[in-house]
Design a protein around this motif. Structure first.
Motif, short mmCIF file in Angstrom:
data_model
loop_
_atom_site.label_atom_id
_atom_site.label_comp_id
_atom_site.label_asym_id
_atom_site.label_seq_id
_atom_site.Cartn_x
_atom_site.Cartn_y
_atom_site.Cartn_z
N SER A 209 -12.73 -9.38 9.20
CA SER A 209 -12.21 -10.70 9.52
C SER A 209 -11.01 -10.98 8.64
N PRO A 210 -9.98 -11.65 9.16
CA PRO A 210 -8.83 -11.98 8.30
C PRO A 210 -9.23 -12.83 7.10
N TYR A 211 -10.33 -13.57 7.21
CA TYR A 211 -10.77 -14.40 6.10
C TYR A 211 -11.34 -13.57 4.95
N PHE A 212 -11.75 -12.33 5.23
CA PHE A 212 -12.28 -11.45 4.20
C PHE A 212 -11.24 -10.47 3.70
N ALA A 213 -10.02 -10.53 4.22
CA ALA A 213 -8.97 -9.60 3.81
C ALA A 213 -8.58 -9.84 2.35
N GLU A 214 -8.17 -8.77 1.68
CA GLU A 214 -7.70 -8.89 0.30
C GLU A 214 -6.26 -9.41 0.23
N GLU A 215 -5.55 -9.32 1.33
CA GLU A 215 -4.13 -9.62 1.31
C GLU A 215 -3.86 -10.99 1.92
N LEU A 216 -3.01 -11.76 1.27
CA LEU A 216 -2.55 -13.02 1.85
C LEU A 216 -1.69 -12.75 3.08
N HIS A 217 -1.62 -13.73 3.97
CA HIS A 217 -0.76 -13.68 5.16
C HIS A 217 -1.10 -12.49 6.07
N ILE A 218 -2.38 -12.13 6.10
CA ILE A 218 -2.79 -10.97 6.90
C ILE A 218 -2.67 -11.25 8.40
N THR A 219 -2.60 -12.52 8.78
CA THR A 219 -2.48 -12.85 10.20
C THR A 219 -1.03 -12.80 10.68
N GLU A 220 -0.08 -12.59 9.76
CA GLU A 220 1.32 -12.44 10.17
C GLU A 220 1.47 -11.18 11.02
N PRO A 221 2.25 -11.24 12.11
CA PRO A 221 2.45 -10.04 12.94
C PRO A 221 3.08 -8.91 12.12
N ALA A 222 2.61 -7.70 12.36
CA ALA A 222 3.17 -6.52 11.69
C ALA A 222 3.24 -5.39 12.71
N GLU A 223 4.44 -4.93 13.02
CA GLU A 223 4.60 -3.85 13.98
C GLU A 223 4.10 -2.53 13.43
N LYS A 224 4.15 -2.37 12.13
CA LYS A 224 3.67 -1.15 11.48
C LYS A 224 2.56 -1.54 10.51
N SER A 225 1.38 -1.05 10.74
CA SER A 225 0.23 -1.44 9.91
C SER A 225 -0.63 -0.22 9.60
N ILE A 226 -0.98 -0.07 8.34
CA ILE A 226 -1.83 1.04 7.90
C ILE A 226 -2.98 0.46 7.08
N VAL A 227 -4.20 0.86 7.40
CA VAL A 227 -5.39 0.40 6.69
C VAL A 227 -5.95 1.55 5.86
N VAL A 228 -6.24 1.28 4.60
CA VAL A 228 -6.76 2.30 3.69
C VAL A 228 -8.04 1.80 3.03
N THR A 229 -8.70 2.69 2.33
CA THR A 229 -9.96 2.32 1.67
C THR A 229 -9.89 2.33 0.15
N ASP A 230 -8.85 2.93 -0.43
CA ASP A 230 -8.80 3.00 -1.90
C ASP A 230 -7.39 2.76 -2.41
N ARG A 231 -7.33 2.36 -3.66
CA ARG A 231 -6.07 1.93 -4.28
C ARG A 231 -5.11 3.11 -4.48
N ALA A 232 -5.63 4.28 -4.83
CA ALA A 232 -4.76 5.43 -5.05
C ALA A 232 -4.01 5.81 -3.77
N THR A 233 -4.72 5.81 -2.66
CA THR A 233 -4.09 6.13 -1.38
C THR A 233 -3.04 5.09 -1.03
N LEU A 234 -3.37 3.82 -1.23
CA LEU A 234 -2.42 2.76 -0.91
C LEU A 234 -1.14 2.92 -1.72
N PHE A 235 -1.27 3.18 -3.02
CA PHE A 235 -0.08 3.32 -3.85
C PHE A 235 0.73 4.57 -3.47
N ASN A 236 0.05 5.65 -3.10
CA ASN A 236 0.76 6.85 -2.64
C ASN A 236 1.56 6.56 -1.37
N LEU A 237 1.00 5.76 -0.48
CA LEU A 237 1.70 5.43 0.75
C LEU A 237 2.83 4.44 0.51
#
Length: 307
Positions: A209-237
Motif C-alpha cells: 500500500s502507498p501508505y506503508f511505503a518508505e518513500e514520500l510522494h510514492i503516489t507521484e507518477p513515475a515512468e521508470k520504477s524499480i522495486v528492491v528489497t535491500d539497501r545495498a542493491t538500491l544504492f548500487n542501482l
C-alpha cells in the motif's frame, strides 16, 4: 507448567513455525507440538493459531508470551546470580526501515558490549514486518516514519498491533542520487525534476500500500520504477542506473561510501522518524541505551559529523 515449555513457546513465536522452532531447539517437531499443546491445555489459553504456512500468535497468546518472556528472563538472572555461571547473555533486537543511522547506532551498541556475551539482531524489514516483529517480540524496538500522508494509517496500524509510537526527530525530505547524477549539483530539486530518472523504492510485500511505503510522494507518477528489497542493491542501482530515491537525507560515508549524495527535495511534506514499542512492557536498559546512541548519531550528523 515447566520453564522449558515457556522457552519452547518463545522459540515458536520467534521462528514463525513449529518445524523451524524444532530445528533450532534440536528436538523432534511432534515433541514440540505436544509440549506446546499441553501448556495451552494446562493454562486454558490458545497461544497459537496453526495453518499450513506456520503459526501465528493469538491476541491472548501475545499477552501470554509477554509474561513468559519475563519469567524466563528472571530465571536466567537467578541462574547467573546463584549458580556461579557466566554472566547472563544480553539479548536485544531492533527492526527498522532502511536507514543508515539505525545501523550506525547499532554498530556503536555492539562495540560497547564487545567484551560480554550477547545476542543482538538488526532486521531491515517492510513496514508491516516491523510492526509484526515488535508485536510478537522478535524485536524490542521498531524504527519507522510517519508523514502527513500516511499518519492516520500508520497510527491505526500501530494501535491495532498493541504498540505505541514515540517520536525521535523530524527530517525534511531529500533525494539520494549518485554523485555523477546531474541532480547532485543542484542546491535543491523538485518532483518535476525527478521525472526523467528511474525511481527506486523498497518492496512492501503483500502490504504493498502507498501508505506503508518508505518513500514520500510514492503516489507521484513515475515512468521508470524499480522495486528492491535491500539497501545495498538500491544504492548500487542509484550509481549504475542514475536513479533516485526519497529519504531522510541522513547518510553515512563509513557505511555507504562517498558515491551517494543527498539533495534537498522541495516538498511540503516531512518525515517524523520514531520508534514503536510494546506499551505493556518497560524498555530494557539495552533498548534505552540504543535510543540514546540513535539520537546522538543524528545530532552529530546535523552538526556536520558524517562518519
Amino acid at each position: 507448567m515447566k520453564l522449558q515449555q515457556l522457552r519452547y513457546v518463545i522459540q515458536v513465536a520467534e521462528s514463525g513455525s513449529l518445524t523451524a522452532a524444532a530445528e533450532r531447539l534440536f528436538i523432534a517437531q511432534p515433541s514440540l507440538s505436544k509440549a506446546v499443546a499441553e501448556l495451552e491445555r494446562e493454562m486454558g489459553v490458545t497461544i497459537f493459531t496453526r495453518s499450513r504456512t506456520g503459526v501465528e500468535l493469538t491476541e491472548e497468546g501475545t499477552r501470554f508470551l509477554s509474561y513468559a518472556r519475563q519469567v524466563v528472563e528472571q530465571a536466567d538472572l537467578l541462574e547467573a546470580e546463584y549458580k556461579g555461571g557466566t554472566r547472563v547473555r544480553r539479548v536485544f533486537g531492533v527492526s527498522a526501515q532502511h536507514y543508515a543511522f539505525v545501523v550506525n547506532a547499532f554498530v556503536r551498541l555492539v562495540r560497547e558490549h564487545d567484551a560480554s556475551s550477547y545476542e543482538f539482531s538488526l532486521r531491515e524489514s517492510t513496514t508491516a514486518g516491523i510492526l509484526d516483529d515488535v508485536r510478537v517480540q522478535r524485536s524490542e524496538l521498531g524504527i519507522l516514519y510517519r508523514s502527513h500522508f500516511n499518519r492516520d494509517v500508520i497510527s491505526n496500524a500501530v494501535r491495532a498491533a498493541g504498540l505505541a509510537f514515540e517520536p525521535l526527530f523530524t527530517a525534511t525530505p531529500h533525494v539520494f542520487v549518485s554523485r555523477d547524477n546531474p541532480l547532485a549539483r543542484r542546491a535543491s530539486v523538485t518532483l518535476a525534476d525527478l521525472h526523467p530518472y528511474p525511481r527506486l523504492s523498497y518492496d512492501q510485500g503483500i502490504h504493498n500500500s502507498p501508505y506503508f511505503a518508505e518513500e514520500l510522494h510514492i503516489t507521484e507518477p513515475a515512468e521508470k520504477s524499480i522495486v528492491v528489497t535491500d539497501r545495498a542493491t538500491l544504492f548500487n542501482l542509484l550509481i549504475g542506473l542514475g536513479g533516485y530515491t526519497i529519504s531522510s537525507g541522513i547518510l553515512s560515508e563509513a557505511l555507504n561510501g562517498s558515491q551517494i549524495v543527498a539533495v534537498p527535495l522541495e516538498s511540503n511534506e516531512h518525515m517524523e522518524l520514531g520508534y514503536v514499542r510494546r506499551h505493556d512492557r518497560p524498555l530494557s536498559p539495552i533498548a534505552s541505551r540504543y535510543l540514546e546512541l540513535l539520537r546522538g548519531y543524528v545530532e552529530a550528523y546535523r552538526q556536520g559529523d558524517h562518519s
